[in-house]
Design an enzyme around this catalytic site. Structure first.
Site, PDB file in Angstrom:
ATOM      1  N   HIS A 169      -3.259   1.706   0.048  1.00  0.00           N
ATOM      2  CA  HIS A 169      -3.437   1.686  -1.406  1.00  0.00           C
ATOM      3  C   HIS A 169      -2.670   0.522  -2.032  1.00  0.00           C
ATOM      4  O   HIS A 169      -3.242  -0.258  -2.804  1.00  0.00           O
ATOM      5  CB  HIS A 169      -2.968   3.022  -2.002  1.00  0.00           C
ATOM      6  CG  HIS A 169      -2.929   3.066  -3.501  1.00  0.00           C
ATOM      7  ND1 HIS A 169      -3.893   3.697  -4.255  1.00  0.00           N
ATOM      8  CD2 HIS A 169      -2.031   2.543  -4.395  1.00  0.00           C
ATOM      9  CE1 HIS A 169      -3.598   3.561  -5.548  1.00  0.00           C
ATOM     10  NE2 HIS A 169      -2.465   2.864  -5.655  1.00  0.00           N
ATOM     11  N   GLU A 170      -1.386   0.404  -1.688  1.00  0.00           N
ATOM     12  CA  GLU A 170      -0.566  -0.643  -2.301  1.00  0.00           C
ATOM     13  C   GLU A 170      -1.072  -2.035  -1.890  1.00  0.00           C
ATOM     14  O   GLU A 170      -1.089  -2.958  -2.699  1.00  0.00           O
ATOM     15  CB  GLU A 170       0.912  -0.468  -1.932  1.00  0.00           C
ATOM     16  CG  GLU A 170       1.549   0.843  -2.421  1.00  0.00           C
ATOM     17  CD  GLU A 170       1.489   1.054  -3.931  1.00  0.00           C
ATOM     18  OE1 GLU A 170       1.270   0.080  -4.673  1.00  0.00           O
ATOM     19  OE2 GLU A 170       1.647   2.206  -4.373  1.00  0.00           O
TER      20      GLU A 170
ATOM     21  N   HIS B 273      -3.924  -3.188  -4.025  1.00  0.00           N
ATOM     22  CA  HIS B 273      -3.577  -3.878  -5.275  1.00  0.00           C
ATOM     23  C   HIS B 273      -3.436  -5.379  -5.037  1.00  0.00           C
ATOM     24  O   HIS B 273      -3.897  -6.196  -5.836  1.00  0.00           O
ATOM     25  CB  HIS B 273      -2.257  -3.340  -5.841  1.00  0.00           C
ATOM     26  CG  HIS B 273      -2.373  -1.978  -6.446  1.00  0.00           C
ATOM     27  ND1 HIS B 273      -3.352  -1.641  -7.359  1.00  0.00           N
ATOM     28  CD2 HIS B 273      -1.614  -0.861  -6.283  1.00  0.00           C
ATOM     29  CE1 HIS B 273      -3.190  -0.370  -7.727  1.00  0.00           C
ATOM     30  NE2 HIS B 273      -2.154   0.120  -7.088  1.00  0.00           N
TER      31      HIS B 273
ATOM     32  N   ASP C  73      -5.811   0.569 -10.151  1.00  0.00           N
ATOM     33  CA  ASP C  73      -5.725   2.007  -9.945  1.00  0.00           C
ATOM     34  C   ASP C  73      -6.944   2.690 -10.538  1.00  0.00           C
ATOM     35  O   ASP C  73      -7.575   2.177 -11.465  1.00  0.00           O
ATOM     36  CB  ASP C  73      -4.449   2.560 -10.604  1.00  0.00           C
ATOM     37  CG  ASP C  73      -3.215   2.307  -9.752  1.00  0.00           C
ATOM     38  OD1 ASP C  73      -3.239   2.651  -8.560  1.00  0.00           O
ATOM     39  OD2 ASP C  73      -2.237   1.753 -10.286  1.00  0.00           O
TER      40      ASP C  73
HETATM   41 ZN   LIG Z   1      -1.683   2.056  -7.368  1.00  0.00          ZN
END
Ligand SMILES: [Zn+2]
Length: 190
Positions: free
Chosen positions: A117-118, A121, A127
């Site tokens: 997830h990170e 980015h 998000d």
């Molecule tokens: Zn996030």
């Protein structure tokens, strides 16, 4: 005679249909071949016990995307292990930045899901807190029971298109992404 003529016509139609299908498919295949391959070099020298998970996350992104390779070859993306304060990502530009993984949070949420997830980015994704575990960018909104570490097809395609330059976005610049994983207060003892 009539039935033979009909079947011949069917064969002709089916052949034409196949040819049309092939004609439609080829331009997108050609443009995928023509796009420039990109490499994001990451560095796990300060990732502590999360170094192996960073490698797993890189493999997930490599398998999900086209013409994009995350490799442990440099410092476009530095990965840090921290304790407390929450996991977050600092993107300086598309494919460049820093990812911080909170050891305490990784004991509650799936560490590989946090990592992919990170990194998402850094790869240009925002998000999307809709609680859907099938999405990687729903983050902690999907709860601690959600262990899915894979981007959806739409999420992966967006990354591929951003790096291929076939998707222009004004949202891939410098940005800090915090609070993707709500702090989970422990249940009172006794
Ligand atoms: Zn996030």
């Amino acid at each position: 005679m009539t039935s033979r003529r009909v079947s011949r016509l069917l064969v002709a139609l089916l052949t034409a249909g196949t040819m049309i299908g092939a004609t439609v498919a080829s331009p997108s295949a050609a443009s995928a071949d023509a796009s420039i391959a990109a490499t994001v070099c990451y560095n796990t020298s300060q990732a502590g016990s999360f170094a192996g998970i960073a490698n797993q996350a890189a493999t997930i992104w490599n398998n999900a995307t086209v013409n994009l390779t995350l490799s442990n070859c440099g410092s476009n993306l530095r990965i840090y292990q921290i304790t407390g304060g929450g996991s977050y990502a600092v993107r300086t530009s598309l494919g460049n930045g820093r990812v911080y993984i909170d050891t305490q949070q990784a004991a509650q949420y799936n560490p590989l899901r946090i990592m992919t997830h990170e990194i998402g980015h850094i790869l240009g994704l925002p998000d999307n807190y809709n609680g859907n575990c099938a999405l990687l960018m729903s983050g902690g909104s999907a709860g601690t029971s959600c262990t899915n570490p894979y981007p959806s097809t739409a999420e992966a395609n967006r990354v591929s298109n951003l790096f291929a330059g076939t998707l222009a976005s004004t949202d891939t610049g410098s940005q800090v992404f915090r609070d993707s994983w709500p702090i989970f207060s422990a249940a009172p003892v006794g």
